[in-house]
Design a protein around this motif. Structure first.
Motif, mmCIF file in Angstrom:
data_model
loop_
_atom_site.group_PDB
_atom_site.id
_atom_site.type_symbol
_atom_site.label_atom_id
_atom_site.label_comp_id
_atom_site.label_asym_id
_atom_site.label_seq_id
_atom_site.Cartn_x
_atom_site.Cartn_y
_atom_site.Cartn_z
ATOM 1 N N LEU A 1 -37.879 -54.345 38.695
ATOM 2 C CA LEU A 1 -36.908 -54.682 37.654
ATOM 3 C C LEU A 1 -36.299 -53.415 37.056
ATOM 4 C CD1 LEU A 1 -35.607 -56.871 35.840
ATOM 5 C CD2 LEU A 1 -37.606 -56.657 34.335
ATOM 6 N N THR A 2 -34.968 -53.367 37.080
ATOM 7 C CA THR A 2 -34.217 -52.236 36.520
ATOM 8 C C THR A 2 -33.355 -52.721 35.364
ATOM 9 O OG1 THR A 2 -34.050 -51.136 38.676
ATOM 10 C CG2 THR A 2 -32.467 -50.475 36.993
ATOM 11 N N SER A 3 -33.327 -51.934 34.276
ATOM 12 C CA SER A 3 -32.326 -52.153 33.239
ATOM 13 C C SER A 3 -31.799 -50.790 32.799
ATOM 14 C CB SER A 3 -32.883 -52.941 32.053
ATOM 15 O OG SER A 3 -31.796 -53.406 31.247
ATOM 16 N N LYS A 4 -30.795 -50.825 31.914
ATOM 17 C CA LYS A 4 -30.082 -49.592 31.565
ATOM 18 C C LYS A 4 -29.723 -49.574 30.089
ATOM 19 C CE LYS A 4 -27.687 -50.306 35.977
ATOM 20 N NZ LYS A 4 -27.683 -51.793 35.955
ATOM 21 N N VAL A 5 -29.615 -48.373 29.561
ATOM 22 C CA VAL A 5 -29.187 -48.178 28.180
ATOM 23 C C VAL A 5 -27.725 -47.737 28.179
ATOM 24 C CG1 VAL A 5 -30.124 -45.815 28.188
ATOM 25 C CG2 VAL A 5 -29.617 -46.940 26.009
ATOM 26 N N TRP A 6 -26.920 -48.308 27.283
ATOM 27 C CA TRP A 6 -25.485 -48.032 27.233
ATOM 28 C C TRP A 6 -25.236 -46.648 26.634
ATOM 29 C CZ3 TRP A 6 -21.858 -49.571 30.046
ATOM 30 C CH2 TRP A 6 -20.511 -49.524 29.681
ATOM 31 N N TRP A 7 -24.066 -46.095 26.943
ATOM 32 C CA TRP A 7 -23.775 -44.714 26.583
ATOM 33 C C TRP A 7 -23.688 -44.457 25.084
ATOM 34 C CZ3 TRP A 7 -19.352 -43.852 23.794
ATOM 35 C CH2 TRP A 7 -18.325 -44.798 23.914
ATOM 36 N N ASP A 8 -23.512 -45.518 24.283
ATOM 37 C CA ASP A 8 -23.429 -45.323 22.828
ATOM 38 C C ASP A 8 -24.798 -45.386 22.153
ATOM 39 O OD1 ASP A 8 -23.980 -48.006 22.974
ATOM 40 O OD2 ASP A 8 -22.257 -48.672 21.793
ATOM 41 N N VAL B 1 -30.074 -44.350 32.327
ATOM 42 C CA VAL B 1 -28.944 -44.050 31.445
ATOM 43 C C VAL B 1 -27.705 -44.572 32.161
ATOM 44 C CG1 VAL B 1 -27.563 -42.237 30.383
ATOM 45 C CG2 VAL B 1 -30.061 -42.021 30.455
ATOM 46 N N HIS B 2 -27.046 -45.576 31.581
ATOM 47 C CA HIS B 2 -25.994 -46.310 32.287
ATOM 48 C C HIS B 2 -24.770 -45.437 32.585
ATOM 49 C CE1 HIS B 2 -24.341 -50.697 32.701
ATOM 50 N NE2 HIS B 2 -23.906 -49.919 33.665
ATOM 51 N N TRP B 3 -24.312 -44.705 31.581
ATOM 52 C CA TRP B 3 -23.185 -43.775 31.729
ATOM 53 C C TRP B 3 -23.465 -42.536 30.885
ATOM 54 C CZ3 TRP B 3 -18.687 -44.335 34.656
ATOM 55 C CH2 TRP B 3 -18.471 -45.600 35.226
ATOM 56 N N PRO B 4 -23.027 -41.370 31.333
ATOM 57 C CA PRO B 4 -23.146 -40.179 30.485
ATOM 58 C C PRO B 4 -22.150 -40.253 29.343
ATOM 59 C CG PRO B 4 -21.880 -39.657 32.457
ATOM 60 C CD PRO B 4 -22.368 -41.079 32.623
ATOM 61 N N SER C 1 -27.315 -43.072 35.865
ATOM 62 C CA SER C 1 -26.248 -43.765 36.579
ATOM 63 C C SER C 1 -24.921 -43.109 36.219
ATOM 64 C CB SER C 1 -26.238 -45.248 36.188
ATOM 65 O OG SER C 1 -25.239 -45.967 36.883
ATOM 66 N N ASN C 2 -24.052 -43.000 37.211
ATOM 67 C CA ASN C 2 -22.710 -42.428 37.008
ATOM 68 C C ASN C 2 -22.749 -40.969 36.566
ATOM 69 O OD1 ASN C 2 -21.114 -44.915 37.525
ATOM 70 N ND2 ASN C 2 -22.235 -45.660 35.746
ATOM 71 N N PHE C 3 -23.775 -40.246 36.969
ATOM 72 C CA PHE C 3 -23.839 -38.817 36.696
ATOM 73 C C PHE C 3 -23.140 -38.058 37.819
ATOM 74 C CE2 PHE C 3 -27.159 -37.476 33.380
ATOM 75 C CZ PHE C 3 -26.871 -38.554 32.573
#
Length: 276
Positions: A71-78, A106-109, A137-139
């Motif tokens: 299971l993967t989840s992500k934290v938003w850039w804000d 980390v969803h986006w830098p 992610s998106n690095f």
């Protein structure tokens, strides 16, 4: 069908997963439940998708042992300030009805983000058993270099990657460093279906162009793919692409390699400079 697992020194992740972007509500939950019934064991969600509750409910309904699902989840850039990041993680765990994530990204830098603080917070979450591994992610290549200079060891980098978009600089960076590269939008939001080269190869194998594009990705060393699919037919077609991996010929692979590789599909206004 058994899905191959990519194993590195930091992570063991099924090569094919289910992307859940836009899979919300009862229909979204049903889609995730259907994927688990078909044999998917890798689910990818994010706080920003606003469907973690549905993914958690689907996992509970499936009745599978938690350790059988990656299971993967992500934290938003804000929410990258350390306390906000931890709150985001806690909220994700609650909605997903789980005590830990296999991978937290980390969803986006974000411009000016506190990378040392982010790394420290993610490391503490791992030590506390809240996450098994962390990644980004998106690095861009320059951001990956910054991580290494700080002594950080991400387990995974998730980026848009498909037969019409090259990620060679990032692949060349990740592979020797044992970093898994997860391809989101691996079917280029469906435009692979209209590619004559892929249609010709698909015809010779009795499959679809989308399956050819997915198999091309899956056969690559160190690469994982997470196509979004809510319909059972699409989920099964993606599963069937696993068997196609070994059937593609050297000539067919070379032909796909020669396709234009500059057709990025995901370019929000907050995206980084991809060439940096």
């Amino acid at each position: 069908m058994k899905i191959p697992v990519l194993e590195t020194s930091r992570i063991a992740i099924p090569k094919l997963g289910l992307g859940t972007f836009k899979m919300t509500g009862a229909e979204g939950q049903a889609g995730v439940e259907g994927a688990l019934a078909l044999g998917y064991r890798h689910l990818d969600t994010a706080a920003r998708y606003e469907n973690e509750a549905e993914v958690g409910a689907a996992m509970a309904a499936a009745g599978l042992p938690r350790e059988q699902i990656f299971l993967t989840s992500k934290v938003w850039w804000d929410s990258l300030e350390p306390e906000a990041l931890r709150r985001s993680l806690d909220a994700s765990l609650a909605k997903l009805r789980t005590s830990y994530l296999d991978l937290f990204l980390v969803h986006w830098p974000a411009p000016g983000m506190d990378l040392p603080g982010i790394i420290k917070t993610l490391g503490a979450a791992r030590e506390a058993g809240l996450i098994r591994a962390w990644g980004v992610s998106n690095f861009t290549p320059s951001l990956m270099r910054q991580l290494e200079q700080m002594g950080a060891e991400p387990a995974c980098l998730q980026v848009e990657y498909h037969a019409l978009l090259s990620q060679k600089p990032l692949l060349d960076w990740c592979q020797p460093r044992d970093i898994a590269l997860t391809a989101y939008s691996p079917l280029a939001r469906g435009i692979l279906a209209e590619q004559p080269v892929l249609r010709d190869i698909a015809s010779s194998h009795g499959v679809s162009p989308l399956q050819v594009g997915l198999a091309w990705l899956l056969r690559q060393h160190g690469v994982v793919a997470i196509p979004k699919a809510s319909r059972r037919e699409s989920q099964q077609a993606n599963l069937d692409a696993v068997q196609l991996m070994s059937r593609l010929t050297v000539e067919e692979i070379a032909t796909i390699d020669r396709l234009p590789k500059d057709q990025r599909q995901v370019q929000p206004d907050f995206a980084p400079d991809w060439n940096s």
